[in-house]
Scaffold this active site. Structure first.
Site: not given
Ligand code: 4NP
Length: 164
Positions: A13, A16, A18-20, A130
């Site tokens: 993602c 790294n 939340c989703r992955s 997201d």
């Molecule tokens: P992820 O979520 O891609 O599912 O880990 C996010 C975590 C942090 C951010 C964006 C998405 N950020 O912009 O900091």
């Protein structure tokens, strides 16, 4: 233990956190439950570098733990060129991350670079949204999508690789 012949699956993602990591923990749970830890290696990474070395977001951890997935031990890392050597499945959470991975993809890569939900046999929207700027329901939605796709992906790998 996993041998060198094991099938490597990398979930990707943006951050790294939340989703992955959710996909990592849920799919690893499915692999263990199926008795296939020796056959399938699981990891996750982000295309971005803002959260390197950090555990998953506390909201992600809380939602996952409520469904029995402990993600506390995971640490964020960024996708690296070597990942294309080590993982025959590189599965992105959304189209933006898939596009970024396609830019990094070496010409010789013969693995499967795709959306996780497509590889997991899902239909309709194939992105895991997201949840970072969302509320608790967004984190539940991530888990709902990931659990279904993890089951579909494991079934696909079992059939394709003739795993027990
Ligand atoms: P992820 O979520 O891609 O599912 O880990 C996010 C975590 C942090 C951010 C964006 C998405 N950020 O912009 O900091």
């Amino acid at each position: 233990m996993t041998g060198p012949q094991s099938i490597g699956v990398l979930f990707v993602c943006l951050g790294n956190i939340c989703r992955s990591p959710t996909a990592h923990g849920v799919f690893e749970h499915r692999v263990e439950r199926a008795g296939l830890t020796g056959a399938i290696r699981v990891d996750s990474a982000g295309t971005g570098d803002w959260h390197l070395g950090l555990p998953p977001d506390s909201r992600t951890q809380r939602a996952a733990l409520a469904r029995g997935y402990d993600l506390e031990h995971l640490r964020a890392r960024q996708v690296a060129p070597a990942d294309f050597r080590h993982f025959s499945y590189i599965l992105a959470m959304d189209n933006a991350n898939l596009r970024n991975l396609e830019r990094l993809r070496p010409n010789w890569y013969r693995g499967e670079l795709d959306l996780f939900l497509r590889a997991g046999g899902c239909h309709g929207s194939l992105e895991v949204p997201d949840p970072y700027d969302g509320g608790a329901s967004h984190f539940e939605q991530v888990l709902d999508l990931v659990e279904v796709a993890a089951d579909g992906l494991l079934a696909a790998l079992r059939a394709r690789h003739r795993l027990g």
